[in-house]
Write an enzyme that holds these catalytic residues in place. Structure first.
Site, short mmCIF file in Angstrom:
data_model
loop_
_atom_site.label_atom_id
_atom_site.label_comp_id
_atom_site.label_asym_id
_atom_site.label_seq_id
_atom_site.Cartn_x
_atom_site.Cartn_y
_atom_site.Cartn_z
N CYS A 135 8.45 2.33 18.38
CA CYS A 135 8.43 1.43 18.21
C CYS A 135 10.15 0.88 17.68
O CYS A 135 10.96 1.27 17.69
CB CYS A 135 8.19 2.28 16.35
SG CYS A 135 8.95 1.52 14.57
N TYR A 162 3.98 -9.06 15.35
CA TYR A 162 2.84 -8.49 14.72
C TYR A 162 1.55 -9.28 14.11
O TYR A 162 0.85 -8.71 13.45
CB TYR A 162 2.83 -7.63 14.06
CG TYR A 162 4.00 -6.32 14.30
CD1 TYR A 162 3.05 -5.35 14.19
CD2 TYR A 162 5.25 -6.40 14.91
CE1 TYR A 162 4.34 -3.90 15.23
CE2 TYR A 162 5.61 -5.09 15.65
CZ TYR A 162 4.91 -3.89 16.00
OH TYR A 162 5.75 -2.71 16.21
N1 LIG Z 1 10.03 -2.43 7.21
C1 LIG Z 1 10.06 -1.07 8.46
C2 LIG Z 1 8.77 -0.91 8.36
C3 LIG Z 1 8.92 -0.35 10.28
C4 LIG Z 1 7.59 0.18 11.08
O1 LIG Z 1 6.57 -0.71 10.06
N2 LIG Z 1 7.11 1.05 11.43
C5 LIG Z 1 6.06 1.41 11.84
C6 LIG Z 1 5.89 1.44 13.58
S1 LIG Z 1 6.51 0.43 14.48
C7 LIG Z 1 5.09 2.80 11.27
O2 LIG Z 1 5.94 3.93 11.20
N3 LIG Z 1 3.81 2.92 11.38
C8 LIG Z 1 3.10 3.50 10.92
C9 LIG Z 1 1.64 3.46 10.35
O3 LIG Z 1 1.78 2.45 10.73
O4 LIG Z 1 1.61 4.57 9.20
C10 LIG Z 1 11.29 -1.12 8.75
O5 LIG Z 1 11.67 -2.16 9.88
O6 LIG Z 1 11.74 0.65 8.89
#
Ligand SMILES: N[C@@H](CCC(=O)N[C@@H](CS)C(=O)NCC(=O)O)C(=O)O
Length: 347
Positions: free
Chosen positions: A49, A214
């Site tokens: 990530c 994204y």
């Molecule tokens: N706003 C968050 C976004 C984090 C994020 O989007 N993480 C993704 C991985 S790249 C995630 O954990 N996704 C889990 C999911 O889609 O269920 C940050 O910048 O900390």
């Protein structure tokens, strides 16, 4: 139940990133119940990530790994409550556990030596979702509140509370709240005199590049993709022009703005060009961006946050509608291209 990050789109098919729920800080100024303390806080990341990896880089650049532990999840999303709902998310595994597949049983993604164990030794959780549900209950919220179970998470081990799950906040907490414990307290990724310039650059880098990739990959209409991909390359070209003139995005000093940009660039040629259809140009076709990537990758703290195997394994196996058979492309070995000594020191 919570939605996954990838599934949320507007009426016109444009990807919309949900906002982060836990936004506390760590300080002794009385504004928060979380004072800086050694071995009280823990960081949960996926090495795939980009948002979590920017925090991991900050942790290493500051020299905080002996007082803030890190748990690392398996790169492939798994069903988290298969008998209750359809949610797919991050899971904990131990090195040597049987390999995992994608949602339809395709692929074979190993449980390698980076994984920190299941159940997670700090929380006893099997999934990142478990940590959110516990933290929600700790603050009197229903555990099925609609939020996304994302990484990174900065957890307070004393209270099982999530201090913060927003990477841009966590980076700043790591940068400034633990200086009495940090091995590199003088490393400052967000110096006072550069704050407004960093904020300004972060804004367009976030909108058009970090989140821009994204918006290309998770668009559900041609128009939404077209708009995102155009702005992505306008702003990559802008970075190229800036980095031809100066060593780092803000000037002579490495700042959080560079760490944030780097985490997208390092994933670009291996993943985004194919998986997210950002294929107008590769990073290795830009002179300055490529040299800049080399320099950042060759910094120990940043390199420690890069694991290309997890990066590729995650993206190509976790969204079955984008890659149903979980086949992971072989090329182009971007990390090898970054091993060449850089010439940024001559600038
Ligand atoms: N706003 C968050 C976004 C984090 C994020 O989007 N993480 C993704 C991985 S790249 C995630 O954990 N996704 C889990 C999911 O889609 O269920 C940050 O910048 O900390």
């Amino acid at each position: 139940m919570s939605g996954s990050v990838a599934t949320i789109v507007s009426k016109t098919g444009a990807f919309m990133r949900p906002s982060s729920y836990f936004r506390s800080s760590i300080s002794t100024d009385g504004s928060t119940p979380f004072p800086p303390e050694a071995n009280r806080y823990h960081l949960f990341v996926s090495l795939a990530c980009p948002w979590a990896s920017r925090c991991l880089a900050a942790l290493h650049l500051k020299g905080l790994s002996s007082i803030i532990g890190v748990s690392i999840v398996h790169p492939t999303f798994q069903p988290t409550r298969p008998t209750i709902d359809q949610h797919m998310g991050w899971c904990f595994k131990s090195a040597g556990d049987p390999p995992l597949t994608n949602a339809d049983g395709y692929g074979s993604i190993k449980c390698d030596a980076t994984l920190t164990g299941c159940p997670d030794p700090v929380t006893g959780a099997s999934f990142i979702r478990d940590i959110y549900e516990t933290a929600l209950q700790t603050i009197g919220q229903p555990k099925d509140l609609t939020i996304t179970y994302s990484v990174p998470i900065l957890l307070c081990k004393h209270t099982n509370s999530i201090v913060n799950n927003e990477s841009s906040d966590i980076m700043r907490i790591l940068n400034s709240s633990f200086n009495s414990y940090a091995l590199n307290p003088t490393t400052d990724l967000y110096p006072n005199e550069l704050k407004s310039k960093i904020d300004e650059v972060n804004e367009w880098v976030y909108i058009h590049i970090n989140n821009g990739v994204y918006k290309c990959g998770f668009a559900k209409s041609q128009a939404a993709y077209d708009a995102a991909v155009e702005m992505l390359f306008v702003h990559l070209d802008k970075c190229e022009e800036i980095l031809k003139r100066q060593r780092y995005l803000i000037g002579e000093q490495l700042t959080e703005a560079d760490v944030r940009l780097f985490m997208t660039l390092i994933r670009f040629d291996e993943v985004y060009t194919s998986y997210f259809k950002t294929n107008c140009k590769c990073i290795h076709q830009y002179d300055a961006l490529m040299e800049y990537c080399r320099e950042l990758y060759q910094m120990e703290g940043i390199r420690a946050s890069v694991n290309m195997e997890h990066i590729k394994n995650h993206y190509f196996t976790s969204h079955k509608w984008l890659n149903p058979f979980a086949i992971i492309p072989k090329g182009p070995n971007f990390l090898k291209m970054l091993e060449v000594p850089h010439k940024r020191g001559e600038m």
